[in-house]
Design a protein around this motif. Structure first.
Motif, PDB file in Angstrom:
ATOM      1  N   ALA A   1       5.526  13.330 -10.209  1.00  0.00           N
ATOM      2  CA  ALA A   1       6.108  12.919  -8.922  1.00  0.00           C
ATOM      3  C   ALA A   1       7.379  12.124  -9.205  1.00  0.00           C
ATOM      4  O   ALA A   1       7.323  10.911  -9.417  1.00  0.00           O
ATOM      5  CB  ALA A   1       5.111  12.084  -8.120  1.00  0.00           C
ATOM      6  N   PRO A   2       8.524  12.795  -9.220  1.00  0.00           N
ATOM      7  CA  PRO A   2       9.779  12.108  -9.573  1.00  0.00           C
ATOM      8  C   PRO A   2      10.080  10.896  -8.696  1.00  0.00           C
ATOM      9  O   PRO A   2      10.664   9.917  -9.168  1.00  0.00           O
ATOM     10  CB  PRO A   2      10.833  13.210  -9.389  1.00  0.00           C
TER      11      PRO A   2
ATOM     12  N   VAL B   1      10.424   0.926 -13.925  1.00  0.00           N
ATOM     13  CA  VAL B   1       9.196   1.311 -13.232  1.00  0.00           C
ATOM     14  C   VAL B   1       9.291   0.904 -11.765  1.00  0.00           C
ATOM     15  O   VAL B   1       9.568  -0.262 -11.460  1.00  0.00           O
ATOM     16  CB  VAL B   1       7.965   0.647 -13.895  1.00  0.00           C
ATOM     17  N   ASN B   2       9.026   1.844 -10.872  1.00  0.00           N
ATOM     18  CA  ASN B   2       9.102   1.582  -9.439  1.00  0.00           C
ATOM     19  C   ASN B   2       7.730   1.132  -8.944  1.00  0.00           C
ATOM     20  O   ASN B   2       6.936   1.916  -8.430  1.00  0.00           O
ATOM     21  CB  ASN B   2       9.544   2.840  -8.695  1.00  0.00           C
ATOM     22  N   GLY B   3       7.448  -0.139  -9.105  1.00  0.00           N
ATOM     23  CA  GLY B   3       6.163  -0.666  -8.677  1.00  0.00           C
ATOM     24  C   GLY B   3       6.005  -2.121  -9.049  1.00  0.00           C
ATOM     25  O   GLY B   3       6.680  -2.624  -9.958  1.00  0.00           O
TER      26      GLY B   3
ATOM     27  N   PRO C   1       0.831  -1.210   0.000  1.00  0.00           N
ATOM     28  CA  PRO C   1       0.000   0.000   0.000  1.00  0.00           C
ATOM     29  C   PRO C   1       0.860   1.253   0.000  1.00  0.00           C
ATOM     30  O   PRO C   1       2.053   1.210   0.302  1.00  0.00           O
ATOM     31  CB  PRO C   1      -0.814  -0.144   1.288  1.00  0.00           C
ATOM     32  N   GLY C   2       0.235   2.379  -0.311  1.00  0.00           N
ATOM     33  CA  GLY C   2       0.952   3.649  -0.314  1.00  0.00           C
ATOM     34  C   GLY C   2       1.474   4.048  -1.677  1.00  0.00           C
ATOM     35  O   GLY C   2       2.531   4.682  -1.783  1.00  0.00           O
ATOM     36  N   VAL C   3       0.744   3.707  -2.758  1.00  0.00           N
ATOM     37  CA  VAL C   3       1.189   4.038  -4.108  1.00  0.00           C
ATOM     38  C   VAL C   3       0.651   5.405  -4.508  1.00  0.00           C
ATOM     39  O   VAL C   3      -0.386   5.869  -4.023  1.00  0.00           O
ATOM     40  CB  VAL C   3       0.748   2.972  -5.126  1.00  0.00           C
ATOM     41  N   ASP C   4       1.360   6.049  -5.425  1.00  0.00           N
ATOM     42  CA  ASP C   4       0.962   7.364  -5.936  1.00  0.00           C
ATOM     43  C   ASP C   4       0.146   7.260  -7.220  1.00  0.00           C
ATOM     44  O   ASP C   4      -0.604   8.176  -7.555  1.00  0.00           O
ATOM     45  CB  ASP C   4       2.209   8.208  -6.204  1.00  0.00           C
TER      46      ASP C   4
ATOM     47  N   ARG D   1       5.560   5.622 -17.232  1.00  0.00           N
ATOM     48  CA  ARG D   1       6.596   6.059 -16.281  1.00  0.00           C
ATOM     49  C   ARG D   1       6.959   7.526 -16.521  1.00  0.00           C
ATOM     50  O   ARG D   1       7.144   8.295 -15.569  1.00  0.00           O
ATOM     51  CB  ARG D   1       7.833   5.183 -16.426  1.00  0.00           C
ATOM     52  N   ALA D   2       7.052   7.925 -17.788  1.00  0.00           N
ATOM     53  CA  ALA D   2       7.379   9.318 -18.090  1.00  0.00           C
ATOM     54  C   ALA D   2       6.289  10.269 -17.573  1.00  0.00           C
ATOM     55  O   ALA D   2       6.593  11.325 -16.997  1.00  0.00           O
ATOM     56  CB  ALA D   2       7.546   9.494 -19.601  1.00  0.00           C
ATOM     57  N   LEU D   3       5.028   9.898 -17.759  1.00  0.00           N
ATOM     58  CA  LEU D   3       3.926  10.725 -17.259  1.00  0.00           C
ATOM     59  C   LEU D   3       3.966  10.839 -15.738  1.00  0.00           C
ATOM     60  O   LEU D   3       3.765  11.917 -15.172  1.00  0.00           O
ATOM     61  CB  LEU D   3       2.584  10.131 -17.688  1.00  0.00           C
ATOM     62  N   MET D   4       4.213   9.713 -15.072  1.00  0.00           N
ATOM     63  CA  MET D   4       4.236   9.716 -13.606  1.00  0.00           C
ATOM     64  C   MET D   4       5.421  10.509 -13.073  1.00  0.00           C
ATOM     65  O   MET D   4       5.301  11.241 -12.083  1.00  0.00           O
ATOM     66  CB  MET D   4       4.262   8.276 -13.089  1.00  0.00           C
TER      67      MET D   4
END
Length: 337
Positions: free
Chosen positions: A260-261, A286-288, A160-163, A253-256
């Protein structure tokens, strides 16, 4: 030290490496191979332990194991053939829909070759059988390892805790969201709602470009589907350029990153596609983690085989070298008989 103890020690080593690999980065295929290796070595060690028992007990156990193995192969062959027919009837005769049928025919060929080799004394036939058995064992091992690890990976889920919650596209039908894609979107909304209930405020990302036979981009149709189910339009980012899973992830990933870097996300796809998408996500930076949505039962076997072939195709040199080595070994053993 006995042979069984050596095998048990190697199994423990492989298991430890698998656990360490999962803790460091669970989005790696090597974790699946290490886990499968640990199980295979453990079973081999258990079989080696049979030598400690009376000869009569060994004969009974080996006979039961042999019967069980034959029964499993026959059941699997029949299941794949039946599923192949169902796939053709429901999904058409596209090459991707024929994989379970082709796998069933390959299993049937091996099933026929083994007793035929016993009856017919032919060196070429014997050699062909050894080659087929070695290749079948290798691909069977990889497939079982992949399916087992993908099952475990899918049960762990994303922390949990994703942007952001990214939903990958899968194609439209006459401009509308089909059931396969709807399942992904529904799972994405469920994750989005869960994060909001915990005090977060994530954004949804719909990812998919416009195909040659589609009136609108997938991302637009997906966003419309979400808005119709109560998601505010301003909480949706539309990534409408991608054509492949890799592009889905790279462009999303580019949009995110723009917003939020240091973001963290959850990626949603169908359960059969989750692990390969996770492998691609790792390579795309991708960080996820990736979570899966339900898939129709009849569709799952063929789709899983398609994912398996795709994973193997990502390592052509290594897999080609291993297959060549197995073919050479099978030829040498067969010609020696």
């Amino acid at each position: 030290m006995t042979g069984a103890q050596v095998l048990f020690g190697l199994a423990a080593s492989a298991a430890v490496l698998c656990v360490v690999g999962v803790l460091v980065e669970r989005r790696r295929f090597r974790n699946a191979v290490l886990g499968g290796t640990a199980v295979a070595l453990l079973l081999m060690g258990a079989v080696a332990e049979l030598s400690r028992f009376d000869a009569g007990v060994v004969d009974v156990v080996t006979t039961l194991l042999g019967v069980l193995l034959i029964a499993c192969v026959l059941v699997l062959t029949g299941f794949l053939l039946l599923n192949g027919v169902v796939m053709m009837r429901r999904e058409g005769r596209r090459p991707a829909n024929l994989l379970s049928l082709l796998a069933g025919l390959a299993c049937l060929a091996v099933v026929v070759l083994v007793p035929l080799t016993v009856v017919v004394d032919n060196r070429f036939l014997t050699t062909l059988t050894y080659v087929a058995l070695l290749l079948a064992a290798w691909f069977g091992f990889l497939l079982c390892s992949l399916v087992a690890y993908a099952f475990v990976y899918g049960r762990v889920g994303a922390r949990p805790g994703v942007d952001f919650v990214v939903v990958l596209g899968s194609g439209l039908i006459r401009g509308a969201v089909p059931p396969l894609l709807a399942a992904r979107l529904d799972r994405g909304v469920a994750l989005w709602d869960r994060e909001r209930e915990r005090g977060g405020d994530p954004m949804l990302v719909t990812s998919g470009g416009r195909g040659p036979d589609e009136p609108v981009a997938e991302a637009v149709a997906m966003a419309d589907y979400l808005v119709a189910r109560g998601v505010p339009s301003e909480r949706i980012l539309r990534e409408d350029r991608s054509r492949t899973t890799r592009e889905n992830l790279v462009f999303s990933r580019a949009l995110m990153t723009e917003r939020a870097p240091d973001h963290r996300c959850a990626v949603v796809t169908n359960n059969f596609h989750a692990f390969r998408a996770a492998l691609t996500a790792r390579r795309a930076g991708v960080n996820g983690q990736v979570v899966g949505s339900p898939t129709a039962r009849y569709y799952w076997p063929s789709a899983t085989l398609r994912e398996f072939v795709a994973v193997l195709a990502e390592h052509p040199v290594l897999n080609g070298a291993i297959c060549l080595a197995l073919v050479v070994l099978g030829v040498l053993v067969g010609l020696d008989r």
